[in-house]
Design a protein around this motif. Structure first.
Motif, PDB file in Angstrom:
ATOM      1  N   ASN A 115      73.646 -44.691  -1.152  1.00  0.00           N
ATOM      2  CA  ASN A 115      72.999 -43.391  -0.956  1.00  0.00           C
ATOM      3  C   ASN A 115      71.524 -43.402  -1.348  1.00  0.00           C
ATOM      4  N   GLY A 116      70.984 -44.613  -1.480  1.00  0.00           N
ATOM      5  CA  GLY A 116      69.568 -44.705  -1.790  1.00  0.00           C
ATOM      6  C   GLY A 116      69.311 -45.006  -3.254  1.00  0.00           C
ATOM      7  N   PRO A 117      68.025 -44.936  -3.679  1.00  0.00           N
ATOM      8  CA  PRO A 117      67.646 -45.252  -5.058  1.00  0.00           C
ATOM      9  C   PRO A 117      68.321 -44.307  -6.046  1.00  0.00           C
ATOM     10  N   VAL A 118      68.684 -44.872  -7.208  1.00  0.00           N
ATOM     11  CA  VAL A 118      69.264 -44.050  -8.278  1.00  0.00           C
ATOM     12  C   VAL A 118      68.250 -43.806  -9.380  1.00  0.00           C
ATOM     13  N   ILE A 119      67.085 -44.447  -9.287  1.00  0.00           N
ATOM     14  CA  ILE A 119      66.030 -44.291 -10.270  1.00  0.00           C
ATOM     15  C   ILE A 119      64.735 -43.927  -9.541  1.00  0.00           C
ATOM     16  N   ILE A 120      64.083 -42.884  -9.993  1.00  0.00           N
ATOM     17  CA  ILE A 120      62.747 -42.518  -9.501  1.00  0.00           C
ATOM     18  C   ILE A 120      61.793 -42.671 -10.680  1.00  0.00           C
ATOM     19  N   PRO A 121      61.084 -43.808 -10.756  1.00  0.00           N
ATOM     20  CA  PRO A 121      60.198 -44.052 -11.905  1.00  0.00           C
ATOM     21  C   PRO A 121      59.229 -42.904 -12.120  1.00  0.00           C
ATOM     22  N   GLY A 122      59.177 -42.439 -13.357  1.00  0.00           N
ATOM     23  CA  GLY A 122      58.299 -41.340 -13.726  1.00  0.00           C
ATOM     24  C   GLY A 122      58.945 -39.986 -13.627  1.00  0.00           C
TER      25      GLY A 122
END
Length: 827
Positions: free
Chosen positions: A255-262
């Motif tokens: 389902n895509g990235p699990v972390i959005i840095p920042g």
């Protein structure tokens, strides 16, 4: 009672009682304290014990439901439900009794212990006893429904119901953990962070130094390893999400990235780990939720931009032993402890508040070293000479003498090496030339005491005579990728020489270690003529393996070189002293062979914690520094004080594998199939003839008789008798044998034709040599057990014979003596 002997016993019914007495009077048989014999290890007891979890639900449901129904009868005892309640009480009591018995069998047979178990058992037996009393008063109220009996009955019913419920709670605690019932309560949601966390967020500012970034990222890796790897690593991938490497952590899942840095608040990872446990999307889906400290660290890390410096190493959830050798300084010298092994053992005893045991007597010691070093029983004359030897160092001297009996030593230790090197005389592969025996080379190597490093080099970079080990078995028909010969070589070398399990990693990333599929293939590539394509779970990936040793510290392998050159490089690199793991693995195997339990267990999993790291490390370094001398290592162990102490019985093999194992001395062992066969062959009649001997190092006497050479069982092709007594088929590496008696062994010893024939012919020989019963009994006990019979044993033996000895009567006596634990065990 004993099917094989039915014919004999029918014709000698007067001797049945005497035979049973003779067998059962021995220590440790049938209902004695020793759990190593056939009767007490009968499979049925284990099976009944494992019924405990099933049957225990009957008393819980029936007795508690009876309590519930009884509430509705408080106003009127003679209620329409009375008969139903009585039936529940009766059947609940029966189930409670059987549940208690089966539970006791389960705990005693499986070696389970602990305070929680004690509470569970006390409550279980107490409830069972109460339920029996309850049934009695239930019957009383049926016969005399007076108020006094009714009050006692109801009090006992509610007390029994409470007891069975509480016992069930502690049973659940044993299975699911002590917090199983309480961890879902609202006030227990926040748990302590694991000890592996080292970062203190309060000390971190908005700008992080490089060192702080490394420490923060290392803590993040630790959190992921302990909480997420079981479902999101190479071992197991759910939702196409991998969290064990940097690239995959930031890539995300299906389902895509699990972390959005920042931005932690918008990161799916943070959302999922903050959900309550009853939410089906909460993570981790299994086990405990993350602690508040762990969530805070992950949130802080993401808000800081999710830094992942190059200095951050993958966190392992498994213990990984050091590769390099380590030479700890010996403990201070002590009077009476002349062997360095004993100094380490003494230090361990002091640390664990243990005391030295009692030294074994000359008879037991001599029998022990004969069986351990050359695999044969000593004679009464040898015992007499040993007891009369006045040399204070006689035990060491006699060990040296046995090690110098080259042929006897070699034919005994051939069994050990055949098992671990997967070498046999017949079986899969030999007919089709898809397998190669190494017996000639191996026999000579053992006899000449070839240094271990040289032996390993000749296995890895083999001649025509020693190539069978790494060549493996070329199976007929289609085989899976993990069983191709190159991968067999990688698995076998890893297991035998390095104490390492690569079998899981040969198909996919390992579930039980950090080894990856690519690493297993890179190691297997050394044994290949061409570059191997990597297959994951039998599906080719299109990627080709590198060519590398499992540890880069040991050196490089030229991937462009020929197979022969790669093997030469492997042999040179692997046997170097810097490979401490290889030599710890070997000394641990020899220690187990002599002492009954390795310093590390299982012996193929050398990353496990040893009971004494110092002893293991010192033994390995000392072995290398003294020329890789195998006989010297055996002498070093057998001449130690700890080897000479009385042995310890173990109720269950599971206890030897327990993480909290405490070393106290030698573990009592059962004779191997080969030792038992040789002993019976020497005392009664040879179990094998010359035609069954597949390897003849010298010309065997065609018709062996008592007192002459017999075909040693180690030289004989496998057969039903040896298989029943524990010899493996050797199509795979076998580094341990089960020393417990089995049902198959019991059947073979009581109903097998091969043993029966040997006993019958042995009976004829003994009856001819000793016409008088007393002479025969004394001679047999002296030769088989190295002692005279007791008065009780002599009296029981006399009941077997009339005026003269007869072959069938002697057969009965031989059989009963050979089945004694005193004969079959190495004390």
């Amino acid at each position: 009672m004993f099917p094989k002997q039915n014919k004999i016993l029918r014709s000698h019914s007067k001797n049945l009682f005497a035979l049973v007495l003779l067998v059962c009077m021995q220590p440790g048989l049938a209902f004695g304290n020793e759990l190593s014999d056939t009767v007490s290890n009968f499979w049925l007891w284990d099976f009944l014990g494992r019924l405990h979890p099933i049957i225990t639900h009957f008393p819980i449901s029936l007795l508690i439901f009876a309590c519930f129904l009884e509430i509705f009868t408080l106003g009127k005892f003679q209620h329409p439900m009375r008969q139903a309640i009585r039936l529940m009480v009766i059947f609940g009591a029966i189930a409670a009794v059987f549940s208690a018995i089966f539970g006791w069998l389960l705990s005693s047979r499986q070696g389970i212990s602990g305070d929680t178990l004690d509470l569970h058992q006390y409550l279980g037996f107490g409830t069972a006893a109460l339920s029996v009393v309850l049934v009695f008063f239930s019957r009383k109220t049926e016969a005399k429904p007076n108020t006094h009996f009714i009050q006692i009955y109801r009090g006992l019913l509610f007390l029994t119901g409470f007891g069975v419920g509480l016992a069930g709670h502690f049973g659940g605690t044993l299975v699911h953990g002590e917090n199983f019932l309480t961890e879902v309560l609202p006030w227990n949601e926040e748990m302590q962070a694991p000890a592996s966390l080292t970062v203190n967020l309060a000390n971190l500012g908005s700008e992080l130094s490089n060192t702080e970034e490394v420490e923060l990222a290392a803590n993040v890796r630790a959190i992921l390893a302990h909480n997420c790897y079981k479902c999101h690593s190479g071992a197991k991938v759910e939702g196409e999400l991998l969290l064990d490497e940097k690239e995959f952590v930031f890539k995300g899942g299906e389902n895509g990235p699990v972390i959005i840095p920042g931005n932690a608040s918008q990161s799916e990872l943070i959302r999922r780990i903050n959900l309550p446990k009853n939410n089906k999307k909460a993570m981790p889906a299994k086990g405990k939720l993350l602690s508040a400290d762990e969530i805070d660290i992950l949130t802080f890390w993401i808000n800081q931009g999710a830094p992942w410096p190059d200095g951050v190493q993958q966190q392992s959830v498994y213990r990984v032993a050091d590769l390099a050798p380590r030479n700890p300084a010996l403990p201070p010298a002590k009077v009476g402890l002349n062997n360095p092994i004993d100094l380490w053992v003494d230090s361990y005893f002091e640390d664990n508040q243990l005391t030295w045991g009692k030294e074994t007597d000359d008879r037991i010691f001599l029998r022990r070293i004969y069986l351990d070093i050359i695999g044969l029983l000593p004679s009464p004359e040898e015992l007499e000479a040993f007891e009369n030897d006045t040399n204070p160092e006689k035990r060491t001297v006699w060990c040296e003498q046995l090690l110098n009996r080259k042929e006897d030593y070699t034919q005994h230790w051939l069994t050990f090496w055949n098992d671990i090197l997967r070498n046999d005389y017949t079986g899969t592969g030999y007919i089709t030339n898809g397998r190669f025996a190494i017996t000639d080379w191996l026999y000579t190597s053992i006899r000449d005491n070839k240094p271990y490093d040289q032996l390993v080099k000749e296995l890895l970079n083999p001649s025509e005579k020693s190539k069978g080990f790494i060549e493996g078995i070329r199976w007929r028909g289609t085989v899976n990728a993990s069983q191709r010969t190159e991968m067999q070589a990688a698995q076998n070398v890893g297991q035998v020489i390095l104490g390492l399990n690569l079998k899981c990693a040969s198909c996919h990333d390992s579930f039980i270690s950090d080894w990856k599929l690519e690493e297993a293939y890179a190691f297997a590539n050394i044994f290949a003529d061409s570059t191997l394509e990597i297959s994951r779970c039998e599906i080719p990936t299109g990627k080709f393996a590198k060519t590398e040793i499992l540890w880069e510290e040991l050196g490089d392998i030229d991937s462009t070189a020929s197979k022969a050159e790669k093997l030469r490089q492997l042999a040179d690199n692997l046997v170097q002293p810097a490979n401490g793991r290889m030599y710890r693995t070997f000394v641990n195997r020899i220690w187990k062979q002599l002492m009954g339990r390795g310093i590390v267990e299982p012996v193929d999993e050398m990353d496990n914690l040893p009971w004494s790291q110092d002893l293991l490390d010192w033994l390995a370094v000392d072995f290398v520094e003294n020329g890789y001398d195998i006989k010297r290592l055996i002498l070093q162990i057998t001449s130690s004080k700890i080897y000479q102490m009385e042995s310890f019985p173990v109720a269950s093999p599971d206890l030897l594998l327990a993480e909290d194992f405490t070393f106290q001395g030698m573990i009592r062992k059962r004779m191997t199939a080969e030792q038992f066969s040789d002993a019976v062959g020497n005392l009664a009649y040879p179990l094998f003839d010359s035609a069954e001997v597949k390897f003849k190092p010298y010309e065997l006497i065609p018709e062996a008789q008592i007192g002459t050479s017999i075909p040693r069982a180690s030289l004989v092709a496998n057969n039903a008798f040896l298989t029943a007594l524990g010899r493996p088929n050797r199509e795979i590496v076998s580094t341990s044998r089960d020393s417990q008696a089995s049902l198959l062994q019991a059947l073979e010893l009581t109903n097998g034709g091969r043993l029966n024939t040997a006993l019958l012919k042995g009976g004829e020989y003994w009856a001819k040599q000793y016409p008088r019963g007393d002479d025969l009994i004394n001679a047999l006990f002296s030769n088989a057990l190295l002692r005279s019979p007791t008065e009780k044993e002599l009296g029981v033996g006399r009941q077997l014979f009339g005026e003269t000895t007869e072959a069938e009567e002697v057969q009965d006596l031989l059989w009963s003596v050979f089945l004694l634990p005193e004969f079959q065990m190495i004390y």
